[in-house]
Design a protein around this motif. Sequence first.
Motif, PDB file in Angstrom:
ATOM      1  N   ILE A 268     -32.378  64.025  60.994  1.00 45.23           N
ATOM      2  CA  ILE A 268     -32.295  65.693  61.077  1.00 45.23           C
ATOM      3  C   ILE A 268     -31.232  66.150  61.243  1.00 45.23           C
ATOM      4  CG2 ILE A 268     -33.328  67.647  62.420  1.00 45.23           C
ATOM      5  CD1 ILE A 268     -35.810  66.228  63.124  1.00 45.23           C
ATOM      6  N   TYR A 269     -30.573  66.934  60.013  1.00 44.56           N
ATOM      7  CA  TYR A 269     -29.283  67.458  60.210  1.00 44.56           C
ATOM      8  C   TYR A 269     -29.183  68.869  60.472  1.00 44.56           C
ATOM      9  CZ  TYR A 269     -24.430  67.590  59.162  1.00 44.56           C
ATOM     10  OH  TYR A 269     -23.044  67.947  59.056  1.00 44.56           O
ATOM     11  N   ASN A 270     -28.857  69.180  61.567  1.00 45.16           N
ATOM     12  CA  ASN A 270     -28.806  70.590  62.231  1.00 45.16           C
ATOM     13  C   ASN A 270     -27.300  70.797  62.372  1.00 45.16           C
ATOM     14  OD1 ASN A 270     -29.960  73.056  63.566  1.00 45.16           O
ATOM     15  ND2 ASN A 270     -28.796  72.179  65.123  1.00 45.16           N
ATOM     16  N   SER A 271     -26.326  70.088  62.427  1.00 44.28           N
ATOM     17  CA  SER A 271     -25.070  70.373  62.548  1.00 44.28           C
ATOM     18  C   SER A 271     -24.508  71.587  61.483  1.00 44.28           C
ATOM     19  CB  SER A 271     -24.248  69.240  62.416  1.00 44.28           C
ATOM     20  OG  SER A 271     -22.833  69.732  62.753  1.00 44.28           O
ATOM     21  N   GLY A 272     -23.816  72.514  62.202  1.00 41.84           N
ATOM     22  CA  GLY A 272     -23.471  73.748  61.277  1.00 41.84           C
ATOM     23  C   GLY A 272     -22.482  74.557  61.780  1.00 41.84           C
ATOM     24  N   ALA A 273     -21.227  75.203  60.815  1.00 39.46           N
ATOM     25  CA  ALA A 273     -20.455  76.311  61.263  1.00 39.46           C
ATOM     26  C   ALA A 273     -20.789  77.337  60.514  1.00 39.46           C
ATOM     27  CB  ALA A 273     -18.759  75.356  60.661  1.00 39.46           C
ATOM     28  N   ILE A 274     -20.386  78.438  61.075  1.00 42.80           N
ATOM     29  CA  ILE A 274     -21.053  79.805  60.684  1.00 42.80           C
ATOM     30  C   ILE A 274     -19.903  80.774  60.724  1.00 42.80           C
ATOM     31  CG2 ILE A 274     -21.827  80.403  62.942  1.00 42.80           C
ATOM     32  CD1 ILE A 274     -24.001  81.938  61.109  1.00 42.80           C
ATOM     33  N   TRP A 275     -19.660  81.524  59.714  1.00 40.67           N
ATOM     34  CA  TRP A 275     -18.813  82.671  59.431  1.00 40.67           C
ATOM     35  C   TRP A 275     -19.345  83.521  58.482  1.00 40.67           C
ATOM     36  CZ3 TRP A 275     -14.617  84.304  62.358  1.00 40.67           C
ATOM     37  CH2 TRP A 275     -13.771  85.259  61.625  1.00 40.67           C
ATOM     38  N   TRP A 276     -19.738  84.651  58.934  1.00 38.45           N
ATOM     39  CA  TRP A 276     -20.646  85.663  57.775  1.00 38.45           C
ATOM     40  C   TRP A 276     -19.395  86.655  57.729  1.00 38.45           C
ATOM     41  CZ3 TRP A 276     -26.281  86.727  58.926  1.00 38.45           C
ATOM     42  CH2 TRP A 276     -27.290  85.662  58.777  1.00 38.45           C
ATOM     43  N   SER A 277     -18.676  86.927  56.539  1.00 36.94           N
ATOM     44  CA  SER A 277     -18.117  87.838  56.231  1.00 36.94           C
ATOM     45  C   SER A 277     -17.660  87.738  54.453  1.00 36.94           C
ATOM     46  CB  SER A 277     -16.705  87.820  56.720  1.00 36.94           C
ATOM     47  OG  SER A 277     -16.253  88.994  56.594  1.00 36.94           O
ATOM     48  N   SER A 278     -17.264  88.726  53.847  1.00 32.59           N
ATOM     49  CA  SER A 278     -16.884  88.729  52.506  1.00 32.59           C
ATOM     50  C   SER A 278     -16.024  87.797  52.155  1.00 32.59           C
ATOM     51  CB  SER A 278     -16.354  90.105  52.427  1.00 32.59           C
ATOM     52  OG  SER A 278     -14.865  90.351  52.993  1.00 32.59           O
ATOM     53  N   VAL A 279     -15.660  87.698  50.862  1.00 32.35           N
ATOM     54  CA  VAL A 279     -14.646  86.631  50.334  1.00 32.35           C
ATOM     55  C   VAL A 279     -13.324  87.079  51.139  1.00 32.35           C
ATOM     56  CG1 VAL A 279     -13.336  85.387  48.317  1.00 32.35           C
ATOM     57  CG2 VAL A 279     -15.833  85.925  48.555  1.00 32.35           C
ATOM     58  N   GLU A 280     -12.971  88.183  50.824  1.00 30.16           N
ATOM     59  CA  GLU A 280     -11.622  88.972  51.504  1.00 30.16           C
ATOM     60  C   GLU A 280     -11.645  88.487  52.988  1.00 30.16           C
ATOM     61  OE1 GLU A 280      -9.119  92.825  51.467  1.00 30.16           O
ATOM     62  OE2 GLU A 280     -11.228  92.777  50.947  1.00 30.16           O
ATOM     63  N   GLY A 281     -12.552  88.717  53.855  1.00 33.53           N
ATOM     64  CA  GLY A 281     -12.759  88.415  55.131  1.00 33.53           C
ATOM     65  C   GLY A 281     -12.825  87.006  55.867  1.00 33.53           C
ATOM     66  N   THR A 282     -12.973  86.114  54.707  1.00 35.91           N
ATOM     67  CA  THR A 282     -12.850  84.830  55.342  1.00 35.91           C
ATOM     68  C   THR A 282     -11.801  83.760  54.927  1.00 35.91           C
ATOM     69  OG1 THR A 282     -15.280  85.036  54.494  1.00 35.91           O
ATOM     70  CG2 THR A 282     -14.374  82.705  54.903  1.00 35.91           C
ATOM     71  N   PRO A 283     -10.952  83.530  55.962  1.00 35.92           N
ATOM     72  CA  PRO A 283      -9.586  82.861  55.852  1.00 35.92           C
ATOM     73  C   PRO A 283     -10.020  81.323  55.276  1.00 35.92           C
ATOM     74  CG  PRO A 283      -9.910  83.723  57.998  1.00 35.92           C
ATOM     75  CD  PRO A 283     -11.230  83.808  57.480  1.00 35.92           C
ATOM     76  N   MET A 284      -9.181  80.840  54.717  1.00 35.54           N
ATOM     77  CA  MET A 284      -9.321  79.463  54.033  1.00 35.54           C
ATOM     78  C   MET A 284      -9.563  78.514  55.092  1.00 35.54           C
ATOM     79  SD  MET A 284      -9.293  78.350  51.165  1.00 35.54           S
ATOM     80  CE  MET A 284      -9.473  76.673  50.299  1.00 35.54           C
ATOM     81  N   LYS A 285      -9.108  78.604  56.259  1.00 41.82           N
ATOM     82  CA  LYS A 285      -9.310  77.657  57.295  1.00 41.82           C
ATOM     83  C   LYS A 285     -10.902  77.665  57.942  1.00 41.82           C
ATOM     84  CE  LYS A 285      -4.952  76.780  59.403  1.00 41.82           C
ATOM     85  NZ  LYS A 285      -4.059  76.809  60.418  1.00 41.82           N
ATOM     86  N   ARG A 286     -11.376  78.781  57.725  1.00 42.27           N
ATOM     87  CA  ARG A 286     -12.852  78.884  58.077  1.00 42.27           C
ATOM     88  C   ARG A 286     -13.782  78.403  56.912  1.00 42.27           C
ATOM     89  NH1 ARG A 286     -14.470  80.461  63.385  1.00 42.27           N
ATOM     90  NH2 ARG A 286     -13.085  81.613  64.222  1.00 42.27           N
ATOM     91  N   PHE A 287     -13.382  78.715  55.720  1.00 40.52           N
ATOM     92  CA  PHE A 287     -14.171  78.318  54.577  1.00 40.52           C
ATOM     93  C   PHE A 287     -13.883  76.697  54.811  1.00 40.52           C
ATOM     94  CE2 PHE A 287     -13.999  76.367  50.362  1.00 40.52           C
ATOM     95  CZ  PHE A 287     -14.897  76.816  49.717  1.00 40.52           C
ATOM     96  N   GLN A 288     -12.941  75.994  54.742  1.00 37.51           N
ATOM     97  CA  GLN A 288     -12.764  74.651  54.523  1.00 37.51           C
ATOM     98  C   GLN A 288     -13.587  74.124  56.064  1.00 37.51           C
ATOM     99  OE1 GLN A 288      -8.473  74.311  54.659  1.00 37.51           O
ATOM    100  NE2 GLN A 288      -8.521  73.877  52.526  1.00 37.51           N
ATOM    101  N   LEU A 289     -13.762  74.590  56.949  1.00 35.23           N
ATOM    102  CA  LEU A 289     -14.445  74.166  57.978  1.00 35.23           C
ATOM    103  C   LEU A 289     -15.893  73.974  58.016  1.00 35.23           C
ATOM    104  CD1 LEU A 289     -14.597  73.239  61.121  1.00 35.23           C
ATOM    105  CD2 LEU A 289     -14.804  75.496  61.577  1.00 35.23           C
ATOM    106  N   MET A 290     -16.416  75.290  57.331  1.00 33.56           N
ATOM    107  CA  MET A 290     -17.665  75.347  56.968  1.00 33.56           C
ATOM    108  C   MET A 290     -17.990  74.140  55.753  1.00 33.56           C
ATOM    109  SD  MET A 290     -18.867  79.229  57.110  1.00 33.56           S
ATOM    110  CE  MET A 290     -17.447  79.951  55.985  1.00 33.56           C
ATOM    111  N   GLN A 291     -17.316  74.090  54.947  1.00 35.92           N
ATOM    112  CA  GLN A 291     -17.619  73.100  53.899  1.00 35.92           C
ATOM    113  C   GLN A 291     -17.525  71.587  54.463  1.00 35.92           C
ATOM    114  OE1 GLN A 291     -18.761  74.922  51.413  1.00 35.92           O
ATOM    115  NE2 GLN A 291     -17.860  76.760  52.535  1.00 35.92           N
ATOM    116  N   ARG A 292     -16.783  71.138  55.568  1.00 32.80           N
ATOM    117  CA  ARG A 292     -16.616  70.065  56.186  1.00 32.80           C
ATOM    118  C   ARG A 292     -17.809  69.808  57.045  1.00 32.80           C
ATOM    119  NH1 ARG A 292     -10.898  68.898  58.355  1.00 32.80           N
ATOM    120  NH2 ARG A 292     -11.869  66.778  58.834  1.00 32.80           N
ATOM    121  N   VAL A 293     -18.110  70.770  57.863  1.00 33.76           N
ATOM    122  CA  VAL A 293     -19.301  70.590  58.726  1.00 33.76           C
ATOM    123  C   VAL A 293     -20.678  70.590  57.947  1.00 33.76           C
ATOM    124  CG1 VAL A 293     -20.613  71.360  60.574  1.00 33.76           C
ATOM    125  CG2 VAL A 293     -18.028  71.408  60.703  1.00 33.76           C
TER     126      VAL A 293
END
Length: 338
Positions: free
Chosen positions: A104-129
């Motif tokens: 069961i894969y429940n691990s997750g990172a979350i950041w809800w915002s627009s593209v403009e409001g999402t820093p690259m580091k947040r984006f990368q963290l979410m994709q990696r996790v």
Amino acid sequence: MSQDKQVALVVGGSRGIGRQIAVDLAKNGFAVVVAAKSVSDASTVDPFPPDPNSQQSTISTVEREIREAGGDATAVPVDTRDPESVQRMVARTVELYGHLDVVIYNSGAIWWSSVEGTPMKRFQLMQRVNPEGLYATVQAALPVFAQNKWKGRIIVVSPPIYSRFIRGKTAYAMGKIAMSVLTKGLAMDFEREERNQMAITSIWPATAIESAATKDPSYVRDLRKPVSESVSRTCSKRKSSELQQTIFSDAILAMLRAPATIVNGCLELDEDFLRKTGVTDFARYSVVEGFQPRRIMPAQFPDLTVAEQNDEGRRMDSTGHAAYHGKSLLDVFTLRRW
């Protein structure tokens, strides 16, 4: 440790929904490997058990909770951003129990915002996790399922695919929808290879579930509580934190009981899947008694199939087959059905 029990690996099982899934699987006879980054000295935690939505809840405390209730659990630390750590997690599971039946894969990172409001580091963290962690976990588990004659289940916490889900949280949605694409794609792999005892299924909540992310009092009427009526009747003398069987857990248990061919490749909502099994009373899950929480998901979803669904044209495979070598992308397009 018993070799007879079914073994479930819960990735992202330290707190919240993941913790509850681990606890409820153990109550239903599974040996559970609880995996996440957070570890602690569970023997020193006071009060115990800790708030399941707090930082004090770790894989160590979840292991202790399950063991003190008479269940079988082992905490195994993992960093899902690191494929080698994921490989070690699966290897440790097999070392401990000899086999693996459920992931069961429940691990997750979350950041809800627009593209403009999402820093690259947040984006990368979410994709990696989110998608990369899932992909690494699946790849590590598949050889183990192969040793088990392709008999097993994978449950992914990811949503149905539809356009509204993307709005206001594009970066997050890119990862979560990718996880659902993996569910669909791996299910097709199982079908093509006639692995009829394997299934991968996605699950997502139909309404919001009470958690650390929903502490705003104005939300309370639209929340489902993490306790079922049947559990509270049988466990009324236990501490309130032990009465935590959620609608999410109930749906996952129902999925695991269903035939693999029925659930393989499905992108399900917890409530809707339970309705398919005959459940009609959902009032018991509401935080506010007698109030029906607002559904946050659509009533219907788009059909992703096409009339030519089973027409692949000429099968292509990049793993060393000569068919791709020396061919342009246009050449490949003319050979394959998309």
